[in-house]
Design an enzyme around this catalytic site. Structure first.
Site, mmCIF file in Angstrom:
data_model
loop_
_atom_site.group_PDB
_atom_site.id
_atom_site.type_symbol
_atom_site.label_atom_id
_atom_site.label_comp_id
_atom_site.label_asym_id
_atom_site.label_seq_id
_atom_site.Cartn_x
_atom_site.Cartn_y
_atom_site.Cartn_z
ATOM 1 N N ASP A 1 0.813 -1.230 0.000
ATOM 2 C CA ASP A 1 0.000 0.000 0.000
ATOM 3 C C ASP A 1 0.842 1.274 0.000
ATOM 4 O OD1 ASP A 1 0.915 -0.536 2.532
ATOM 5 O OD2 ASP A 1 -0.962 -0.083 3.560
ATOM 6 N N GLU B 1 10.157 -3.313 13.103
ATOM 7 C CA GLU B 1 11.383 -2.770 12.487
ATOM 8 C C GLU B 1 12.525 -2.799 13.495
ATOM 9 O OE1 GLU B 1 8.534 -1.115 12.795
ATOM 10 O OE2 GLU B 1 7.851 -0.344 10.846
#
Ligand SMILES: *[C@@H]1O[C@H](CO)[C@@H](O)[C@H](O)[C@H]1NC(C)=O
Ligand SMILES: *[C@@H]1O[C@H](CO)[C@@H](O)[C@H](O)[C@H]1NC(C)=O
Ligand SMILES: *[C@@H]1O[C@H](CO)[C@@H](O)[C@H](O)[C@H]1NC(C)=O
Ligand SMILES: *[C@@H]1O[C@H](CO)[C@@H](O)[C@H](O)[C@H]1NC(C)=O
Ligand SMILES: *[C@@H]1O[C@H](CO)[C@@H](O)[C@H](O)[C@H]1NC(C)=O
Ligand SMILES: *[C@@H]1O[C@H](CO)[C@@H](O)[C@H](O)[C@H]1NC(C)=O
Length: 385
Positions: A243, A326
């Protein structure tokens, strides 16, 4: 040669010069004329379909050919040019033009996939780019894209595929959070002509049942890492969600990654930005809307890793911890510290990746088969979630 014939030849050459200069002045190259003509006459059986043109555009388009014939014919009528000379002139002009057309299109078509449609695409937009055989000389770029079945899935992947089709030597790892691969995704990937692997990696049940934010995409990305460990030895990999929005230039940048590279990400949120901070050309920290005690407060789209670097760290993986994916992954790359980060995008002054998001939508209602069961809508509905 009779004087009238001489006059005719001179007039014809004049017409040809005018014709050629017209093309130069309007900026239309001959291969564009070819493409344009073919596009417009798809249903005209007289005209060669694009597939029959081969991949070197050796044939001049019908349009150009007809123009030449018509010009010669006009001169012939007006000045009494002999039919033999006329047809020789037509032949010679067509030969010359087709030589130049094929040279031009060879220079422009740089993409490796040699399917006629790809060459067609590549020639109609002449980008300045390295020579056509450079594909083999750039190291692979592995793009790891987690995805899952939802109404936006196919449109998002379509957009992203079109970005990747402009990038040299990419290998797209599309990994679905599903127990069976979605047929529509496989079909799309096949049609792109990209190198790809379509994998599945469902989220473990225990995380699905958890309340609150779920660690989405983690099992997908770990599956991607597993693929790279088994199949890759060189190049760079990048976690690219379906996206987001990617500037073409990003891919040239991340090819420079020797260890772990980072670069700014434009966020479509109030904070607007996630980036390493530099002062006097030196790394001093991270700018991100959500620090939350993270050692590496960065966006998923804000870093790339060299395959060799990963291969030297067999235990590196992404944790199932929402919000800390992350950070957890980058920490698992130890020994690796924020100061070791390789800063890209002109010392982090350019936004080349955007964390965009499409609005979430409900799946569409089922089709009323009583009303539409024998119509085209049945086929269409199979392509929609
Ligand atoms: C490409 O051009 C060469 C000569 O330049 C010709 O021999 C060859 O047949 C052409 N190929 C196609 C597919 O048109
Ligand atoms: C074709 O190319 C040759 C050299 O490659 C050039 O001399 C000539 O002017 C070109 N002709 C046309 C019509 O573009
Ligand atoms: C095609 O590319 C070659 C080398 O890259 C160059 O020498 C030649 O002039 C180019 N021809 C055209 C028509 O652009
Ligand atoms: C390695 O690549 C092959 C071919 O694409 C694939 O079938 C295989 O599953 C990959 N290995 C892993 C561990 O993903
Ligand atoms: C980045 O900053 C360093 C140190 O100030 C400088 O030497 C280098 O030229 C800069 N690079 C770019 C691409 O701006
Ligand atoms: C990887 O993990 C295993 C088991 O947790 C451990 O024994 C091994 O030392 C680790 N390897 C590295 C390079 O950290």
């Amino acid at each position: 040669m009779k004087p009238s014939v001489k006059m005719g030849v001179i007039a014809l050459i004049g017409i040809c010069v005018v014709f050629y200069q017209y093309h130069l002045s309007t900026g239309v190259t001959f291969d564009q004329v070819t493409t344009f003509n073919t596009d417009n006459s798809a249903d005209d059986t007289e005209v060669l379909p694009i597939d029959d043109e081969g991949d070197n555009y050796s044939k001049v388009s019908r349009l150009t050919e007809n123009m030449i014939r018509y010009a010669v014919y006009r001169v012939q009528i007006a000045n009494g040019l002999s039919p033999e000379i006329s047809s020789l002139l037509v032949q010679e002009l067509i030969n010359q033009l087709s030589k130049n057309v094929s040279v031009t299109s060879r220079n422009n078509s740089k993409l490796p996939q040699t399917s006629p449609t790809t060459v067609h695409k590549a020639t109609s937009q002449s980008r300045q780019s390295p020579p056509p055989d450079s594909e083999e000389h750039v190291e692979p770029l592995y793009i790891i894209t987690p995805t899952y079945r939802r109404p936006e899935q196919i449109p998002e992947l379509t957009r992203m595929a079109h970005t990747l089709m402009l990038v040299k030597n990419v290998h797209w790892l599309v990994i679905e959070d599903a127990t069976v691969p979605t047929k529509q995704v496989t079909n799309l990937l096949t049609r792109t002509g990209l190198k790809f692997d379509h994998l599945i990696a469902p989220m473990p049940e225990k995380y699905k049942l958890k309340k609150g934010a779920k660690p989405r995409g983690v099992s997908n990305r770990n599956r991607g890492l597993q693929w790279i460990r088994a199949n890759a030895t060189k190049g760079v990999f990048y976690f690219a969600d379906d996206d987001n929005t990617y500037d073409i230039e990003l891919f040239n940048e991340i090819r420079k990654t020797q260890t772990v590279s980072m670069f700014p990400v434009g966020l479509c949120t109030k904070f607007g930005l996630s980036s390493p901070i530099l002062k006097n050309g030196k790394f001093t920290g991270f700018y991100d809307g959500w620090i939350a005690g993270r050692k590496f407060p960065v966006d998923m789209a804000g870093f790339a890793v060299s395959v060799k670097f990963l291969q030297q760290r067999p235990n590196a993986s992404m944790p199932f911890r929402a919000g800390y994916e992350e950070d957890g992954f980058l920490k698992s790359l130890a020994p690796f510290e924020p100061r070791d980060v390789q800063l890209l995008a002109d010392n982090c002054t350019k936004v080349l990746a955007w964390h965009t998001q499409t609005k979430k939508n409900e799946p569409s209602a089922p089709l009323d088969m009583k009303l539409y069961g024998t119509t085209n809508l049945v086929k269409l509905k199979q392509q929609i979630v």
